[in-house]
Design an enzyme around this catalytic site. Structure first.
Site: not given
Ligand code: ARG
Length: 461
Positions: A113, A159, A280, A293
């Protein structure tokens, strides 16, 4: 999964497991962050050793092993092993192959995390640095063409109706202003995101004696984030990046739209170089402004990336939820699209042929100096502006009836409308006189445009 039933489980039990693996895996896209993942791990293991959390020889083996893994990724690319889920597990598995069980010590005092939050910030920071360089090149292209055309007269529109003459240089410099605001926004976002989540661990911090200031400094962050829950669940930095990108894409889209208009036959203000137009398959005469575009179109997709991540994040409780894995595809897509848009508009600006004779002719044809006539009456004859506006309206009607430009209406016709007009008025009725008179700060007079270019070049340097 596969061991659930030897007789029939091959398809039945394996099906959902395979889908589970597929929905769970981010390796197909987050492999793009491998450099940032290695950088984060190197900073982490160096800190673990310094703090005595991992023995020196293990840490050295890990650091060397990470270099090997990086060299392998660089040479061969990252394999998409869905069973290994993401770039973090992939790298750890590779590291174990390279150095054996010591690899298992790398994940001490961290979680995926805080790892992914760190990697992604590093990636977005790098993306911003690339975008800033591309924005500088875009501005250079605009400044060069603006300098060339500081005195080239074109019709200015409101405009989309001929309003007052301006210079092409002034018009191009308007986009330099937009680009400068984009630069400011990206730089602000970069400064705000530049804190390190590493060491926030899963969500609550860690009991190991980590030095978060050391890892932050090693990764070029200004310091560590202040709240572990926020650190692992915050994606503001990605949303801010997307916001800046969407705003920038919107500017590019407006310029692209002007190129599309200007390249059309009724306008005829610009012809795009061969490199920036397409033919084209059925109409041989066509020279289509496809790149412009598509820049206009990509602005829609980039805005979609922003909306995508905002909607992903809006209902998530603290702290990490797996939904957040979906943060990367829109950011990666946005970065690729914006890079293309900036490069394409830079190329189009650099190589466009501006048809300045045509621009001048259109500027001269739309009674665009009517305001100059009204201003002359105010200045030279003391006529209140409202009345001057009315007199000028009659002069325009007369010119229209005679089928001539405003500066071609005979003096007798003008004095018949109002006796206070005299031949001196012709000096303000040409488009050149008109643009040269707009000397208010930020106005279109060629000397002002040249001063604005000088100032913008200094700011860019
Ligand atoms: N691949 C996960 C993401 O991008 C990594 C974190 C995953 N953590 C977990 N507790 N499953 O969010």
């Amino acid at each position: 999964m596969s061991d659930s039933n030897q007789m029939w489980g091959g398809r039945f039990a394996e099906g959902p497991a395979a889908v589970m693996r597929e929905i769970n895996a981010s390796i197909p896209f987050d492999k793009r962050m491998w450099r940032q993942d290695i950088r984060g791990s190197q900073a982490h293991v160096a800190m673990l050793a310094k703090q005595g959390i991992v023995a020196g020889d293990d840490a050295e083996a890990i650091a060397r092993g990470l270099d090997q893994v990086a060299a392998h990724y660089d040479a061969e690319g990252v394999t998409e092993d869905l069973a290994l889920e993401d770039i973090h597990m992939q790298t750890e598995a590779r590291l174990a192959e390279a150095i054996g069980p010591a690899a298992g010590r790398l994940h001490t005092a961290r979680s995926r995390n805080d790892q992914v939050a760190t990697d992604f910030r590093l990636w977005v920071r790098d993306a911003i640095d690339e975008t800033l360089a591309a924005l500088a090149a875009f501005q250079c292209a605009l400044l060069d063409r603006a300098e060339e055309h500081a005195a080239s007269v074109m019709p200015g529109f409101t405009h989309l109706q001929s309003a007052q003459p301006v210079t092409l240089g002034h018009h191009l410099m308007a986009y330099v202003e937009m680009a400068r605001r984009d630069v400011g926004r990206f730089a602000d976002a970069r400064a705000r995101m530049n804190l390190s989540p590493l060491g926030s661990a899963a969500l609550a911090g860690t009991g190991f004696p980590v030095d978060r200031h050391a890892t932050a400094a090693a990764l070029g962050f200004d310091g560590p984030t202040r709240n572990s829950l926020d650190a692992v669940s915050d994606r503001d930095f990605a949303i801010e990046y997307l916001t800046c990108a969407a705003q920038c894409a919107l500017h590019l889209s407006r310029l692209a739209e002007e190129f599309v208009l200007w390249a059309s036959q009724p306008f005829g203000f610009v012809s795009l170089s061969d490199q920036w137009s397409t033919g084209s398959s059925i109409m041989p005469q066509k020279r289509n402004p496809d790149a412009a575009e598509l820049v206009r179109g990509h602005a829609g997709r980039i805005t979609g990336c922003l909306v995508s991540l905002m909607v992903t994040m809006k209902g998530l409780p603290l702290a990490y939820s797996k939904d957040m894995q979906d943060d990367k595809p829109p950011v990666f897509e946005c970065h690729d699209l914006l890079g293309l848009c900036l490069a394409a508009m830079t190329g189009m600006v650099e190589s466009a042929t501006f048809r300045i004779e045509r621009m001048r002719a259109v500027a001269e044809s739309g009674f665009a100096t009517a305001t100059d006539l009204a201003d002359w009456l105010v200045r030279e004859a003391g006529v209140p502006f409202r009345e001057a506006h009315h007199i000028t309206g009659r002069a325009v009607a007369r010119a229209e009836a005679l089928g001539v430009r405003l500066d071609q209406v005979p003096i007798d016709d003008l004095t018949a409308i109002d006796a206070r007009v005299n031949a001196g008025v012709y000096s303000v009725l040409s488009v050149d006189a008109s643009v040269s008179s707009r000397t208010s700060f930020g106005g279109t007079a060629p000397d002002n445009v040249r001063a604005a270019i000088r100032e913008a070049r200094e700011a860019l340097a």
